[in-house]
Design a protein around this motif. Structure first.
Motif, PDB file in Angstrom:
ATOM      1  N   TYR A 122      -0.509 -36.717  52.133  1.00  0.00           N
ATOM      2  CA  TYR A 122       0.880 -36.479  51.773  1.00  0.00           C
ATOM      3  C   TYR A 122       1.019 -35.157  51.031  1.00  0.00           C
ATOM      4  CZ  TYR A 122       1.557 -41.487  52.696  1.00  0.00           C
ATOM      5  OH  TYR A 122       1.604 -42.727  53.286  1.00  0.00           O
ATOM      6  N   SER A 123       2.202 -34.560  51.117  1.00  0.00           N
ATOM      7  CA  SER A 123       2.490 -33.376  50.313  1.00  0.00           C
ATOM      8  C   SER A 123       2.816 -33.810  48.890  1.00  0.00           C
ATOM      9  CB  SER A 123       3.682 -32.616  50.902  1.00  0.00           C
ATOM     10  OG  SER A 123       4.867 -33.376  50.763  1.00  0.00           O
ATOM     11  N   LEU A 124       2.779 -32.866  47.960  1.00  0.00           N
ATOM     12  CA  LEU A 124       3.113 -33.158  46.568  1.00  0.00           C
ATOM     13  C   LEU A 124       4.538 -33.715  46.462  1.00  0.00           C
ATOM     14  CD1 LEU A 124       2.445 -33.043  43.557  1.00  0.00           C
ATOM     15  CD2 LEU A 124       3.245 -30.669  43.543  1.00  0.00           C
ATOM     16  N   LYS A 125       5.449 -33.160  47.254  1.00  0.00           N
ATOM     17  CA  LYS A 125       6.834 -33.617  47.218  1.00  0.00           C
ATOM     18  C   LYS A 125       6.956 -35.072  47.644  1.00  0.00           C
ATOM     19  CE  LYS A 125      11.416 -32.508  49.108  1.00  0.00           C
ATOM     20  NZ  LYS A 125      12.179 -31.606  50.006  1.00  0.00           N
ATOM     21  N   GLU A 126       6.154 -35.471  48.640  1.00  0.00           N
ATOM     22  CA  GLU A 126       6.234 -36.834  49.163  1.00  0.00           C
ATOM     23  C   GLU A 126       5.751 -37.869  48.164  1.00  0.00           C
ATOM     24  OE1 GLU A 126       5.657 -36.713  53.943  1.00  0.00           O
ATOM     25  OE2 GLU A 126       3.995 -35.889  52.768  1.00  0.00           O
ATOM     26  N   THR A 127       4.863 -37.471  47.245  1.00  0.00           N
ATOM     27  CA  THR A 127       4.313 -38.423  46.274  1.00  0.00           C
ATOM     28  C   THR A 127       4.893 -38.229  44.881  1.00  0.00           C
ATOM     29  OG1 THR A 127       2.439 -36.949  45.792  1.00  0.00           O
ATOM     30  CG2 THR A 127       2.144 -38.588  47.539  1.00  0.00           C
ATOM     31  N   LEU A 128       5.876 -37.337  44.761  1.00  0.00           N
ATOM     32  CA  LEU A 128       6.436 -37.036  43.447  1.00  0.00           C
ATOM     33  C   LEU A 128       6.990 -38.281  42.769  1.00  0.00           C
ATOM     34  CD1 LEU A 128       6.940 -34.663  41.533  1.00  0.00           C
ATOM     35  CD2 LEU A 128       9.190 -34.368  42.595  1.00  0.00           C
ATOM     36  N   TRP A 129       7.609 -39.171  43.552  1.00  0.00           N
ATOM     37  CA  TRP A 129       8.187 -40.394  42.994  1.00  0.00           C
ATOM     38  C   TRP A 129       7.342 -41.621  43.367  1.00  0.00           C
ATOM     39  CZ3 TRP A 129      11.286 -38.779  39.509  1.00  0.00           C
ATOM     40  CH2 TRP A 129      12.034 -37.622  39.697  1.00  0.00           C
ATOM     41  N   GLY A 130       6.085 -41.387  43.643  1.00  0.00           N
ATOM     42  CA  GLY A 130       5.192 -42.491  43.963  1.00  0.00           C
ATOM     43  C   GLY A 130       4.922 -42.596  45.454  1.00  0.00           C
ATOM     44  N   PHE A 131       3.984 -43.460  45.792  1.00  0.00           N
ATOM     45  CA  PHE A 131       3.607 -43.651  47.191  1.00  0.00           C
ATOM     46  C   PHE A 131       4.554 -44.640  47.866  1.00  0.00           C
ATOM     47  CE2 PHE A 131      -0.140 -41.701  45.582  1.00  0.00           C
ATOM     48  CZ  PHE A 131      -0.788 -41.135  46.666  1.00  0.00           C
ATOM     49  N   PRO A 132       4.639 -44.574  49.197  1.00  0.00           N
ATOM     50  CA  PRO A 132       5.504 -45.519  49.919  1.00  0.00           C
ATOM     51  C   PRO A 132       5.142 -46.964  49.601  1.00  0.00           C
ATOM     52  CG  PRO A 132       4.730 -43.787  51.390  1.00  0.00           C
ATOM     53  CD  PRO A 132       3.983 -43.623  50.109  1.00  0.00           C
ATOM     54  N   LYS A 133       6.144 -47.827  49.640  1.00  0.00           N
ATOM     55  CA  LYS A 133       5.936 -49.240  49.342  1.00  0.00           C
ATOM     56  C   LYS A 133       4.906 -49.855  50.285  1.00  0.00           C
ATOM     57  CE  LYS A 133       8.429 -53.627  48.904  1.00  0.00           C
ATOM     58  NZ  LYS A 133       9.771 -54.297  49.011  1.00  0.00           N
ATOM     59  N   THR A 134       4.931 -49.442  51.554  1.00  0.00           N
ATOM     60  CA  THR A 134       3.978 -50.008  52.522  1.00  0.00           C
ATOM     61  C   THR A 134       2.541 -49.660  52.150  1.00  0.00           C
ATOM     62  OG1 THR A 134       4.353 -48.060  53.926  1.00  0.00           O
ATOM     63  CG2 THR A 134       5.600 -50.064  54.442  1.00  0.00           C
ATOM     64  N   ASP A 135       2.329 -48.450  51.623  1.00  0.00           N
ATOM     65  CA  ASP A 135       0.988 -48.059  51.195  1.00  0.00           C
ATOM     66  C   ASP A 135       0.532 -48.904  50.014  1.00  0.00           C
ATOM     67  OD1 ASP A 135       0.655 -46.186  53.130  1.00  0.00           O
ATOM     68  OD2 ASP A 135       0.635 -44.449  51.809  1.00  0.00           O
ATOM     69  N   ARG A 136       1.419 -49.117  49.072  1.00  0.00           N
ATOM     70  CA  ARG A 136       1.061 -49.903  47.895  1.00  0.00           C
ATOM     71  C   ARG A 136       0.770 -51.355  48.283  1.00  0.00           C
ATOM     72  NH1 ARG A 136       1.754 -46.996  43.338  1.00  0.00           N
ATOM     73  NH2 ARG A 136       1.758 -48.824  41.998  1.00  0.00           N
ATOM     74  N   GLN A 137       1.504 -51.861  49.259  1.00  0.00           N
ATOM     75  CA  GLN A 137       1.233 -53.218  49.732  1.00  0.00           C
ATOM     76  C   GLN A 137      -0.125 -53.302  50.421  1.00  0.00           C
ATOM     77  OE1 GLN A 137       4.755 -53.737  52.143  1.00  0.00           O
ATOM     78  NE2 GLN A 137       5.846 -54.871  50.548  1.00  0.00           N
ATOM     79  N   ALA A 138      -0.440 -52.276  51.221  1.00  0.00           N
ATOM     80  CA  ALA A 138      -1.735 -52.251  51.906  1.00  0.00           C
ATOM     81  C   ALA A 138      -2.875 -52.129  50.906  1.00  0.00           C
ATOM     82  CB  ALA A 138      -1.773 -51.092  52.900  1.00  0.00           C
ATOM     83  N   ALA A 139      -2.676 -51.317  49.863  1.00  0.00           N
ATOM     84  CA  ALA A 139      -3.705 -51.166  48.826  1.00  0.00           C
ATOM     85  C   ALA A 139      -3.906 -52.479  48.083  1.00  0.00           C
ATOM     86  CB  ALA A 139      -3.313 -50.051  47.862  1.00  0.00           C
ATOM     87  N   TYR A 140      -2.825 -53.160  47.807  1.00  0.00           N
ATOM     88  CA  TYR A 140      -2.905 -54.450  47.111  1.00  0.00           C
ATOM     89  C   TYR A 140      -3.671 -55.467  47.963  1.00  0.00           C
ATOM     90  CZ  TYR A 140      -1.470 -58.551  44.409  1.00  0.00           C
ATOM     91  OH  TYR A 140      -1.475 -59.696  43.650  1.00  0.00           O
ATOM     92  N   ALA A 141      -3.431 -55.439  49.270  1.00  0.00           N
ATOM     93  CA  ALA A 141      -4.124 -56.370  50.171  1.00  0.00           C
ATOM     94  C   ALA A 141      -5.634 -56.142  50.141  1.00  0.00           C
ATOM     95  CB  ALA A 141      -3.595 -56.224  51.589  1.00  0.00           C
ATOM     96  N   ILE A 142      -6.060 -54.887  50.029  1.00  0.00           N
ATOM     97  CA  ILE A 142      -7.494 -54.600  49.950  1.00  0.00           C
ATOM     98  C   ILE A 142      -8.069 -55.104  48.623  1.00  0.00           C
ATOM     99  CG2 ILE A 142      -9.226 -52.764  49.894  1.00  0.00           C
ATOM    100  CD1 ILE A 142      -7.379 -51.144  51.733  1.00  0.00           C
TER     101      ILE A 142
END
Length: 247
Positions: A122-142
């Motif tokens: 991701y670019s810095l702008k894309e993560t400025l307000w955090g990662f996408p919800k789907t990514d956080r859900q996938a990380a939580y699943a791991i």
């Protein structure tokens, strides 16, 4: 031909999604060879256990494969879908590393440390307000797969050594690499969680066609999870041996 040579010859008949090849690979340190003339041809879908006593060069071999250490001789190449060979530098986005220096961010939560695994996508702008919800859900699943979902919002400083090791493993799995290089990834874990982690790594090879090279010292884990075992010989650097465990 030996069983290994025959297996490797057969594997060349159809391009694997990912393939690791070394030619005449050797590393010398302080005037001593750790390994020499190492020839590997590892297709995707293979779990390789790297064996040998402490100091024999297991960690150094993984460092050569990922490009963080330059070999004294020989080459390391990767192929994707039978295409043009890549060096460790050019294949780095597809490499996932689990090394003994966990390199976690202390002033971040466990979940944030996992999602940091995809910072490069991701670019810095894309993560400025955090990662996408789907990514956080996938990380939580791991984290759930590794038995530590309850730690997701704990600071890393509030976790144990074994929990930190599982966080580092989760971060690498979250990257979804094609090649996983793991250096004693279960050294701080009890028998149950060691088996759980190794099962996940094994599934990455068996079910997803990835290459996994894992430095291990526990023969029971090798016998349960590895397809091939690569043994390094401290007395004879050219006396390395690659043998079938399963398959």
């Amino acid at each position: 031909l030996s069983d290994i040579q025959q297996s490797q010859a057969e594997s060349e008949s159809a391009p694997a999604p990912i393939r690791l090849q070394t030619r005449d690979l050797g590393l010398q340190r302080n005037g001593q060879w750790l390994f020499q003339n190492l020839e590997l041809n590892i297709p995707g879908g293979t779990f390789v256990a790297v064996l040998g006593p402490s100091g024999v060069g297991k960690s150094s071999l993984l460092s050569c494969l990922c490009g963080s250490e330059k070999p004294t001789q020989g080459t390391v190449e990767f192929q994707v879908n039978g295409g043009k060979p890549h060096t460790p530098d050019t294949i780095s986005p597809l490499l996932g590393l689990i090394f003994q220096s966990l390199r976690l961010t202390a002033n971040a939560t466990v979940l944030d440390n996992v999602v940091y695994g995809r910072l490069g996508k991701y670019s810095l702008k894309e993560t400025l307000w955090g990662f996408p919800k789907t990514d956080r859900q996938a990380a939580y699943a791991i984290l759930d797969d590794l038995g530590i979902p309850h730690l997701a919002y704990k600071w890393m400083t509030q976790t144990s050594g074994g929990e930190q090791q599982r966080t580092a493993i989760a971060r690498t799995l979250f990257q979804d690499p094609q090649i996983i290089l793991a250096d004693e990834p279960v050294s701080n874990l009890d028998t149950y969680y060691a088996g759980r982690v190794m099962g996940l790594l094994r599934n990455k090879a068996t079910q997803e066609g990835k290459i996994v090279l894992c430095a291990l010292h526990d023969p029971q884990l090798v016998n349960r999870f590895a397809d091939l075992a690569l043994s390094l010989n401290p007395e004879h650097p050219e006396g390395w041996r690659l043998r079938k465990v399963h398959g």
